[in-house]
Design an enzyme around this catalytic site. Structure first.
Site, mmCIF file in Angstrom:
data_model
loop_
_atom_site.group_PDB
_atom_site.id
_atom_site.type_symbol
_atom_site.label_atom_id
_atom_site.label_comp_id
_atom_site.label_asym_id
_atom_site.label_seq_id
_atom_site.Cartn_x
_atom_site.Cartn_y
_atom_site.Cartn_z
ATOM 1 N N GLY A 253 -9.847 38.685 13.836
ATOM 2 C CA GLY A 253 -10.264 38.904 12.457
ATOM 3 C C GLY A 253 -11.453 38.143 11.931
ATOM 4 N N GLU A 294 -6.719 36.509 19.087
ATOM 5 C CA GLU A 294 -7.300 37.699 19.716
ATOM 6 C C GLU A 294 -8.618 38.111 19.071
ATOM 7 O OE1 GLU A 294 -3.004 39.827 20.657
ATOM 8 O OE2 GLU A 294 -4.096 40.337 18.837
ATOM 9 N N PRO A 295 -9.657 37.314 19.218
ATOM 10 C CA PRO A 295 -10.923 37.693 18.600
ATOM 11 C C PRO A 295 -11.615 38.832 19.348
ATOM 12 C CG PRO A 295 -11.188 35.707 19.901
ATOM 13 C CD PRO A 295 -9.727 36.056 19.959
ATOM 14 N N ARG A 297 -14.546 41.092 17.436
ATOM 15 C CA ARG A 297 -15.860 41.181 16.800
ATOM 16 C C ARG A 297 -16.692 39.893 16.940
ATOM 17 N NH1 ARG A 297 -16.608 44.486 12.172
ATOM 18 N NH2 ARG A 297 -14.353 44.395 11.919
ATOM 19 N N ARG A 334 -20.032 53.007 11.690
ATOM 20 C CA ARG A 334 -19.530 52.001 10.744
ATOM 21 C C ARG A 334 -20.137 52.117 9.348
ATOM 22 N NH1 ARG A 334 -19.669 47.262 10.898
ATOM 23 N NH2 ARG A 334 -17.535 46.813 10.277
ATOM 24 N N TYR A 338 -17.274 52.567 6.752
ATOM 25 C CA TYR A 338 -16.929 51.359 5.982
ATOM 26 C C TYR A 338 -18.056 50.894 5.067
ATOM 27 C CZ TYR A 338 -14.146 51.025 10.315
ATOM 28 O OH TYR A 338 -13.364 51.275 11.406
ATOM 29 N N CYS A 365 -25.783 66.484 12.110
ATOM 30 C CA CYS A 365 -25.857 67.432 10.992
ATOM 31 C C CYS A 365 -24.847 67.044 9.935
ATOM 32 C CB CYS A 365 -25.578 68.834 11.491
ATOM 33 S SG CYS A 365 -26.812 69.332 12.651
ATOM 34 N N TYR A 394 -17.225 47.568 17.792
ATOM 35 C CA TYR A 394 -16.753 48.775 17.115
ATOM 36 C C TYR A 394 -17.880 49.787 16.913
ATOM 37 C CZ TYR A 394 -12.849 45.645 16.326
ATOM 38 O OH TYR A 394 -11.815 44.757 16.511
HETATM 39 N N1 LLP Z 1 -5.755 41.986 17.397
HETATM 40 C C1 LLP Z 1 -5.296 43.099 16.824
HETATM 41 C C2 LLP Z 1 -3.867 43.404 16.920
HETATM 42 C C3 LLP Z 1 -6.172 43.973 16.161
HETATM 43 O O1 LLP Z 1 -5.697 45.079 15.604
HETATM 44 C C4 LLP Z 1 -7.551 43.665 16.099
HETATM 45 C C5 LLP Z 1 -8.487 44.564 15.442
HETATM 46 C C6 LLP Z 1 -8.004 42.495 16.722
HETATM 47 C C7 LLP Z 1 -7.078 41.668 17.354
HETATM 48 C C8 LLP Z 1 -9.449 42.098 16.737
HETATM 49 O O2 LLP Z 1 -9.958 41.851 15.490
HETATM 50 P P1 LLP Z 1 -11.459 41.305 15.306
HETATM 51 O O3 LLP Z 1 -11.504 39.894 15.844
HETATM 52 O O4 LLP Z 1 -12.353 42.189 16.083
HETATM 53 O O5 LLP Z 1 -11.701 41.381 13.860
HETATM 54 N N2 LLP Z 1 -13.162 49.433 13.481
HETATM 55 C C9 LLP Z 1 -13.165 48.370 12.485
HETATM 56 C C10 LLP Z 1 -12.366 47.191 12.927
HETATM 57 C C11 LLP Z 1 -10.938 47.519 13.278
HETATM 58 C C12 LLP Z 1 -10.173 46.306 13.750
HETATM 59 C C13 LLP Z 1 -8.934 46.741 14.440
HETATM 60 N N3 LLP Z 1 -8.124 45.668 14.931
HETATM 61 C C14 LLP Z 1 -14.611 47.969 12.199
HETATM 62 O O6 LLP Z 1 -15.519 48.553 12.785
HETATM 63 O O7 LLP Z 1 -14.858 47.107 11.381
#
Ligand code: LLP
Length: 437
Positions: A253, A294-295, A297, A334, A338, A365, A394
Site C-alpha cells: 500500500g 507485501e509492497p 507499487r 490508470r 482512477y 476509439c 499497474y
Molecule cells: N497485497 C494485497 C493483498 C493487495 O491487494 C495489494 C494490492 C498489494 C499487496 C500491493 O499493494 P501496493 O503496495 O502495490 O499498493 N490497480 C490499482 C491498484 C490496485 C491494488 C490492488 N492490491 C492502481 O493502479 O492503482
C-alpha cells in the site's frame, strides 16, 4: 537546463546526455526506440533491486518477510530478479502462479492470494507446494478444507480480515474498510467459525491473519491503526483458543510520487512505523509473530518509464492542443480508471525549454483515452519521443488489447545494456486464439 521539472522524477541512474536525450540505466532512450519501437516500457534493474534491498534491509530481520505483490507487474525475468533478492512473492491467480513457477521462483516463498480462487487454482497451488494460502472467505475455506486432505502435508493458511480501516485513497483501491469485497468481516460469526474450524483441522495449519488496507497510501497513520487492530484480533483468538499466531501479514500500500511535487513517505518511514508499532503490540500482548508485508507499487512503479512516439497533433484554438501517442489506455488505463496524474518529457529534446501546454491522448476509439491533461512541454512535433514517468506499476499488468492493439514490449536496462523482458505482441498473437468458421 532541462525542459520540465521532470528532473525531479529522474532516478539515480537516469540522466540527460550530451545529445539532449533521456538516458535510463545508461541507455539512450532514442536508441532503445530505434531498436525496440514504441510503445516501450523500460525498467531500471538497479532501481528495482535497490527498492527490494531497502525493504529487506529495513524490515526483513528477526524472521520478518517482504513479499513483492505480483499484481503490480509480473513476468518471468522479474521473478528471477526477485528470487535473487531473497524476496517472497504474493500471487493472486493461477496465471501469476504459473509465471512464478516458469521462472522457478522458490515455491516455499510464495503466498497465494485472491478473493475467488477456483478449486483448480487451489489444487494447482497445492500441487506446486505453495507455502501459504491467504484465505479470503467461507467458500474458499470449504474448498481448501476438502483439497487439503489430499495434500502431502498440512497447508499453512492466513485468514484475510477486513479491519475497518478507511485508507484515504481512491475509492477503487481502498480495501480495508468494512464494506469491502475482500476478507472476513471482523464483526460477524464467520471469522469465529473459520478460526475454530482451522485450529481443529489436522490438514490445516493456521498461522495468523492478513490485512491489506489499500494502495497508494500517503498518510502512514492508517498503517499504525491497522497494526493495532490486527494485533487485537490476534490476541482475541489467542485468548479464546490458547493458540499462538505465528504470522501477521500487513499487505502492501505505500504510495509513490507520480508528479514531481507529490508528497510520499519513504520505504524506511513505512517499515520503521510498522516495526515500532508492532514492537509495542508484541511487548504488551505477549505475542511474537513474524511480520510480513507485501509492497508492489513502491518497488516497481518508479522503476518503469513508458516511451511513446507522437503521431497526430490537434490544436483547438483557445481550447487545447491534443498530442496523440501510439499507446494510451491500452498500456496505461490508470488515468481513465482512477484519474491518475503523470508527468512526461520529450525524451529526444529533453533540454529544450517548454513552449506550450499539451494534453496527451491515446490512440483508442474512446474520448476517455487520455494519459495526461495540460502538461507543459517544448513545441511538440510528430515523431517526437514522449517519456511518461512512474509507469512501472499497474500499467502493463492491467494492459488490454482494446481496438486489437498489441501490448508493448518491455525491456530491462542496466549499466548501458538493455534486454527484453517481454516481447512486443504481434498481430499474429492477436488472432492466435481466434477460430475460423
Ligand atoms: N497485497 C494485497 C493483498 C493487495 O491487494 C495489494 C494490492 C498489494 C499487496 C500491493 O499493494 P501496493 O503496495 O502495490 O499498493 N490497480 C490499482 C491498484 C490496485 C491494488 C490492488 N492490491 C492502481 O493502479 O492503482
Amino acid at each position: 537546463m532541462a525542459s520540465t521539472n521532470c528532473e525531479k522524477l529522474l532516478t539515480a541512474t537516469d540522466r540527460i546526455n550530451e545529445f539532449g536525450h533521456l538516458e535510463i540505466g545508461g541507455c539512450d532512450v532514442v536508441r532503445l526506440v530505434e531498436q525496440y519501437g514504441t510503445p516501450l516500457i523500460v525498467y531500471d534493474e538497479t532501481l528495482i533491486r535497490d527498492n527490494c534491498r531497502r525493504y529487506t534491509k529495513s524490515l526483513a530481520k528477526d524472521g520478518h518477510r517482504v513479499a513483492y505483490a505480483g499484481k503490480a507487474f509480473l513476468c518471468v525475468a522479474l521473478c528471477q530478479i526477485l528470487a535473487e533478492e531473497g524476496m517472497f512473492l504474493d500471487v493472486v491467480s493461477g496465471g501469476e502462479l504459473y509465471t512464478a513457477l516458469t521462472a522457478k521462483f522458490p515455491v516455499e516463498r510464495i503466498y497465494f492470494h485472491g478473493n475467488n480462487k477456483s478449486a483448480d487454482e487451489i489444487a494447482m497451488g497445492i500441487k506446486a507446494g505453495v507455502a501459504h494460502f491467504v484465505v479470503d472467505n467461507l467458500y474458499e475455506y470449504s474448498l481448501l478444507k476438502t483439497l487439503a486432505r489430499e495434500a502431502p502435508r498440512p497447508l499453512s493458511i492466513l485468514l484475510r480480515v477486513a479491519l475497518g480501516v478507511d485508507a484515504a485513497t481512491h475509492r477503487y483501491i481502498r480495501t480495508g474498510q468494512h464494506d469491502s469485497k475482500f476478507g472476513f468481516a471482523i464483526t460477524g460469526k464467520d471469522l469465529d467459525f473459520v478460526v475454530a474450524g482451522a485450529l481443529s483441522d489436522q490438514a490445516l495449519l493456521l498461522e495468523g491473519f492478513h490485512s491489506h488496507i489499500g494502495s497508494q497510501i500517503t498518510n502512514l497513520g492508517v498503517f499504525r491503526q491497522a497494526v493495532e487492530i490486527i494485533f487485537e484480533i490476534a490476541r482475541h483468538y489467542r485468548d479464546k483458543h490458547g493458540w499462538q499466531p505465528t504470522e501477521i501479514n500487513l499487505g502492501g500500500g505505500l504510495g509513490v510520487k507520480y508528479l514531481p511535487d507529490d508528497e510520499a513517505s519513504s520505504i524506511e518511514d513505512l517499515t520503521g512505523l510498522i516495526l515500532e508499532t508492532a514492537a509495542k503490540q508484541m511487548a504488551a500482548g505477549g505475542l511474537s509473530p513474524r511480520l510480513t508485508i507485501e509492497p508492489g507499487r513502491s518497488i516497481i512503479a518508479p522503476a518503469g518509464t513508458t516511451l511513446y512516439t507522437v503521431g497526430s497533433i490537434k490544436n483547438i484554438p483557445e481550447v487545447r492542443t491534443y498530442v496523440a501517442v501510439d499507446g494510451g489506455m491500452t498500456d496505461n488505463p490508470r488515468t481513465a480508471l482512477y484519474q491518475a496524474k503523470y508527468a512526461c518529457m520529450l525524451a529526444n529534446r529533453a533540454t529544450e525549454p517548454n513552449e506550450g501546454v499539451y494534453s496527451i491522448a491515446g490512440k483508442s476509439c474512446e474520448s476517455g483515452d487520455m494519459l495526461i491533461w495540460d502538461h507543459p512541454l517544448p513545441a511538440v512535433k510528430s515523431e517526437d519521443i514522449l517519456a511518461v514517468f512512474v509507469t512501472g506499476a499497474y500499467n502493463y499488468s492491467m494492459a488490454s488489447n482494446y481496438n486489437r492493439l498489441p501490448r508493448p514490449a518491455v525491456v530491462l536496462v542496466k549499466d548501458g545494456t538493455a534486454s527484453i523482458m517481454i516481447e512486443r505482441e504481434t498481430y499474429a498473437d492477436l488472432v492466435r486464439l481466434d477460430r475460423k468458421r
